[in-house]
Design a protein around this motif. Structure first.
Motif, mmCIF file in Angstrom:
data_model
loop_
_atom_site.group_PDB
_atom_site.id
_atom_site.type_symbol
_atom_site.label_atom_id
_atom_site.label_comp_id
_atom_site.label_asym_id
_atom_site.label_seq_id
_atom_site.Cartn_x
_atom_site.Cartn_y
_atom_site.Cartn_z
ATOM 1 N N GLY A 1 -12.755 0.498 -35.790
ATOM 2 C CA GLY A 1 -11.341 0.830 -35.697
ATOM 3 C C GLY A 1 -10.517 -0.296 -35.099
ATOM 4 N N LYS A 2 -9.313 0.044 -34.664
ATOM 5 C CA LYS A 2 -8.368 -0.985 -34.243
ATOM 6 C C LYS A 2 -8.808 -1.750 -32.991
ATOM 7 N N ILE A 3 -9.559 -1.099 -32.073
ATOM 8 C CA ILE A 3 -10.036 -1.842 -30.905
ATOM 9 C C ILE A 3 -10.989 -2.945 -31.336
ATOM 10 N N ASP A 4 -11.737 -2.717 -32.416
ATOM 11 C CA ASP A 4 -12.675 -3.728 -32.912
ATOM 12 C C ASP A 4 -11.980 -4.852 -33.669
ATOM 13 N N ALA A 5 -10.680 -4.697 -33.962
ATOM 14 C CA ALA A 5 -9.996 -5.670 -34.813
ATOM 15 C C ALA A 5 -9.500 -6.893 -34.062
ATOM 16 N N ALA A 6 -9.398 -6.815 -32.725
ATOM 17 C CA ALA A 6 -8.847 -7.924 -31.945
ATOM 18 C C ALA A 6 -9.706 -8.165 -30.710
ATOM 19 N N ASP A 7 -9.571 -9.341 -30.125
ATOM 20 C CA ASP A 7 -10.378 -9.710 -28.957
ATOM 21 C C ASP A 7 -9.712 -9.226 -27.671
ATOM 22 N N TYR A 8 -9.778 -7.921 -27.453
ATOM 23 C CA TYR A 8 -9.167 -7.358 -26.250
ATOM 24 C C TYR A 8 -9.937 -7.763 -24.996
ATOM 25 N N GLY A 9 -11.243 -7.932 -25.131
ATOM 26 C CA GLY A 9 -12.024 -8.362 -23.979
ATOM 27 C C GLY A 9 -11.634 -9.746 -23.525
ATOM 28 N N GLY A 10 -11.563 -10.708 -24.449
ATOM 29 C CA GLY A 10 -11.179 -12.064 -24.083
ATOM 30 C C GLY A 10 -9.756 -12.151 -23.573
ATOM 31 N N ALA A 11 -8.847 -11.371 -24.168
ATOM 32 C CA ALA A 11 -7.443 -11.403 -23.748
ATOM 33 C C ALA A 11 -7.258 -10.842 -22.344
ATOM 34 N N SER A 12 -8.143 -9.931 -21.923
ATOM 35 C CA SER A 12 -7.957 -9.262 -20.628
ATOM 36 C C SER A 12 -8.005 -10.237 -19.460
ATOM 37 N N ALA A 13 -8.649 -11.398 -19.651
ATOM 38 C CA ALA A 13 -8.700 -12.391 -18.576
ATOM 39 C C ALA A 13 -7.319 -12.927 -18.237
ATOM 40 N N HIS A 14 -6.392 -12.833 -19.167
ATOM 41 C CA HIS A 14 -5.037 -13.369 -18.963
ATOM 42 C C HIS A 14 -4.034 -12.299 -18.543
ATOM 43 N N LEU A 15 -4.459 -11.050 -18.477
ATOM 44 C CA LEU A 15 -3.547 -9.934 -18.243
ATOM 45 C C LEU A 15 -3.821 -9.240 -16.926
ATOM 46 N N ASP A 16 -2.769 -8.621 -16.396
ATOM 47 C CA ASP A 16 -2.936 -7.815 -15.181
ATOM 48 C C ASP A 16 -3.519 -6.446 -15.514
ATOM 49 N N TRP A 17 -3.093 -5.854 -16.628
ATOM 50 C CA TRP A 17 -3.680 -4.588 -17.061
ATOM 51 C C TRP A 17 -3.278 -4.279 -18.494
ATOM 52 N N TYR A 18 -3.999 -3.305 -19.063
ATOM 53 C CA TYR A 18 -3.681 -2.748 -20.371
ATOM 54 C C TYR A 18 -3.136 -1.337 -20.208
ATOM 55 N N ASN A 19 -2.062 -1.016 -20.918
ATOM 56 C CA ASN A 19 -1.616 0.361 -21.082
ATOM 57 C C ASN A 19 -2.298 0.891 -22.350
ATOM 58 N N VAL A 20 -3.334 1.690 -22.178
ATOM 59 C CA VAL A 20 -4.121 2.166 -23.320
ATOM 60 C C VAL A 20 -3.449 3.435 -23.848
ATOM 61 N N MET A 21 -2.948 3.390 -25.073
ATOM 62 C CA MET A 21 -2.100 4.462 -25.601
ATOM 63 C C MET A 21 -2.945 5.647 -26.089
ATOM 64 N N THR A 22 -3.467 6.384 -25.122
ATOM 65 C CA THR A 22 -4.389 7.483 -25.401
ATOM 66 C C THR A 22 -3.631 8.762 -25.751
ATOM 67 N N TYR A 23 -2.833 8.684 -26.786
ATOM 68 C CA TYR A 23 -2.085 9.814 -27.317
ATOM 69 C C TYR A 23 -1.750 9.500 -28.767
ATOM 70 N N ASP A 24 -1.119 10.444 -29.459
ATOM 71 C CA ASP A 24 -0.800 10.278 -30.889
ATOM 72 C C ASP A 24 -2.052 10.166 -31.762
ATOM 73 N N TYR A 25 -3.173 10.689 -31.279
ATOM 74 C CA TYR A 25 -4.383 10.670 -32.108
ATOM 75 C C TYR A 25 -4.218 11.561 -33.341
ATOM 76 N N PHE A 26 -3.643 12.749 -33.135
ATOM 77 C CA PHE A 26 -3.479 13.702 -34.221
ATOM 78 C C PHE A 26 -2.065 14.266 -34.191
ATOM 79 N N GLY A 27 -1.533 14.594 -35.349
ATOM 80 C CA GLY A 27 -0.187 15.140 -35.422
ATOM 81 C C GLY A 27 0.180 15.462 -36.850
ATOM 82 N N ALA A 28 1.422 15.905 -37.026
ATOM 83 C CA ALA A 28 1.867 16.365 -38.345
ATOM 84 C C ALA A 28 2.137 15.234 -39.329
ATOM 85 N N PHE A 29 1.824 13.976 -38.943
ATOM 86 C CA PHE A 29 1.766 12.936 -39.960
ATOM 87 C C PHE A 29 0.637 13.267 -40.939
#
Length: 607
Positions: free
Chosen positions: A427-455
């Protein structure tokens, strides 16, 4: 975030259905055996949530009900639930739905609405008679005065002014209430309260009294903080408690920076993400310049209590955030760029990360507002993946962009990112190097919502923000626990992960099954967008009937909603603490109640 940017022009259509609903319903029967009572469930200054409760006080069933009332000019209903609400001028009529008109003896039914303005209802009638259960209305109580405005605030005093109430026999005087207790009775429409404590929050309302000594409903409340003293202490603990403030919310939602003060939320958060700056031609840019730094605020709308002037160098949201930080020095503000709508602009930015980072710093550190922002947040929601558009910049593009931002902004600025929570295999987490990027960031806001809906309009119904997986979940990996676990497996430290909470629900209509997993016919009606509704509305319009995977769900009529409540947030915050996460964030402030129920739950849960 699937709905994070809305054009302001779209809100102008919100009132059109009510403008066309004219003509009064005929009373069904005399109101000798029923009562109707009104309460103001919440008030956010220029708007409010009202609620009527009809009770059958007789000995035989009531087959239908119609409630009528008058609002003063400038006050109106903008949306309603559990009743058909129409208007003719300032006269409003609410008639039962087909499914809630019958009331057995002793039974009650409630309907609610969101309103704009500051007035309160008067001249109430229930089925043609008095709302107190008598067949002939007697001497009517006075209407509510207008919500007070505060001026001339000092360390120890404040001047209050309000618009007059009305009464059929005349208003004799007004009771001034501070935090619910009467402090004065005056015959005019203003009062100066002295003897206050410096640096202290107070809430004032006003109540009219007629010549028969009847008191009318209490006005809306105005929050006042005297000058001097010290500000509220910052939230306890070391966890991050971050909320998104939307730039366009100052329009149709009528939500302003001062609402963070009046709701009590400002003292319970640590960070604000201001959303959103745009990404055009590979560069950061201010999106709505009027809302950001030009909109003028009056004294009663302003955090500081001082009105903007035509020639001051900075107005708008940026100036209000500056005033908020002066009052609450513990709060850090980040300028957030992108979001679902603007994430397509990052592809060009990724082609020249250094130039992009330089353009962002020029916006964030513009001399007019350089003191407002403490960092930058990048909401690139689908790097090297598909979202609103498809990005083919490659798995390293996200890491390279974050590296360039850190190099440009240096170690003293906060650099963060809101990222996908798609924990599925491939899925989308596997599509980018989030692990490598985390060294440059203070934190990630992980958008743990909108998984399912009337879309997915046919369903199956499922919680849009499940904490864990469960039997029958529509998609593997679409839950918070799996997303957090996958990010950890890629080398992201737990302390750099914030759990996301939505202050809204997602819903379907055409649903007959109460439990999750039912079929649907489409999106449930929403105030601003079909299939989406604020928590502050859902908590009363469609109360929770169950929980699954740590998230509440509700089945009311043919609609099915899922959303977080103070109770489910408490559970999620406990989980976040146990996982060693850095804290939590939420989308977004205006979905909360007027007294900040959900912000309070996050604050308490992370202590």
């Amino acid at each position: 975030m699937r709905f994070r940017h809305r054009a302001a022009a779209g809100f102008a259509t919100l009132l059109l259905p009510f403008a066309g609903l004219v003509g009064l319903a005929s009373p069904a029967q005399a109101a000798t055996s029923a009562t109707a009572t009104y309460t103001k469930a919440s008030d956010w200054g220029t708007g409010f949530e009202g609620r009527w409760t009809v009770k059958n006080t007789g000995t035989t069933s009531l087959s239908s009900w119609t409630v009528e009332w008058d609002f003063p000019s400038g006050t109106s209903v903008t949306s309603a639930w559990d009743a058909d609400v129409t208007s003719s001028g300032t006269h409003w009529t609410a008639k039962n739905k087909a499914w809630n008109g019958t009331l057995a003896p002793g039974a009650t039914v409630s309907f609610g609405f969101n309103g704009s303005g500051s007035g309160s209802p008067s001249h109430c009638k229930l089925n043609g008679g008095s709302c107190d259960g008598t067949s002939v209305p007697g001497d009517a109580a006075p209407s509510a005065p207008g919500t007070p405005t505060a001026s001339d605030v000092t360390d120890t005093s404040v001047k209050l002014s309000w618009s007059a109430a009305t009464d059929d026999k005349g208003v004799k005087n007004y009771d001034v209430l501070r935090d619910g207790a009467k402090v004065a009775t005056v015959t005019t429409t203003s009062y100066t309260h002295t003897g206050l404590t410096a640096g202290t929050d107070y809430s004032y309302t006003v109540q009219a009294r007629d010549t028969a000594d009847q008191t009318g409903p209490v006005s809306g409340a105005v929050a006042v903080r005297t000058t001097g003293g010290t500000t509220d202490p910052p939230p306890t603990g070391d966890k991050i408690k971050l909320g998104y403030f939307t730039e366009w919310g100052v329009y149709g939602r009528n939500y302003h920076v001062k609402n963070l003060v009046s709701s009590g939320s400002a003292s319970k958060i640590t960070h604000i993400n201001y959303a959103f700056g745009n990404v055009k031609n590979g560069q950061c840019t201010v999106d709505d310049t009027y809302a950001a730094y030009d909109k003028a605020y009056t004294a009663d709308q302003s955090v500081s209590g001082a009105a903007d002037t035509w020639d001051q160098p900075l107005r708008g949201n940026f100036n209000q955030l500056r005033q908020l930080k002066a009052k609450y020095p513990h709060i850090k503000v980040l300028y957030s760029f992108g979001g679902w709508t603007y994430s397509g602009g990052f592809a060009q930015a990724a082609a020249n990360p250094a130039a992009f980072a330089k353009s962002c710093k020029a916006v964030v550190e513009d001399p007019r507002w350089a003191d407002v922002f403490d960092g930058i947040d990048i909401d690139w929601e689908y790097p090297n993946a598909c979202g609103l558009t498809c990005d083919t910049s490659g798995p390293a593009a996200f890491r390279n962009l974050m590296s360039a931002l850190r190099s440009e902004f240096g170690s003293t600025y906060l650099v963060t990112a809101a990222i996908t929570a798609d924990g599925s295999s491939g899925g989308k987490i596997d599509a980018a190097d989030y692990g490598g990027a985390s060294a440059h960031l203070d934190w990630y806001n992980v958008m743990t919502y909108d998984y399912f809906g009337a879309f997915d309009k046919d369903g199956p119904t499922a919680p849009h923000s499940p904490l864990t997986s469960y039997a029958g979940i529509p998609a593997a990996g679409f839950n918070s626990a799996d997303a957090i676990a996958k990010l950890r497996s890629k080398g992201v430290p737990s302390a750099k992960l914030l759990l996301g909470i939505g202050f809204y629900g997602r819903g379907w209509t055409g649903v007959t099954q109460s439990a999750p997993g039912g079929t649907a016919t489409g999106a449930a009606p929403g105030t601003y967008e079909a299939g989406i509704e604020d928590y502050k509305v859902l908590k009363t319009s469609c109360p929770a009937t169950g929980t699954i995977a740590g998230t509440a769900y509700a089945h009311c009529g043919s609609n099915w909603w899922s959303y977080d409540t103070p109770s489910t947030i408490a559970g999620k915050m406990t989980w976040a603490r146990n996982q060693g996460l850095g804290g939590a964030f939420f989308w977004e402030f205006s979905g909360d109640t007027g007294n900040g129920e959900l912000v309070t739950a996050i604050d308490k849960g992370l202590r």
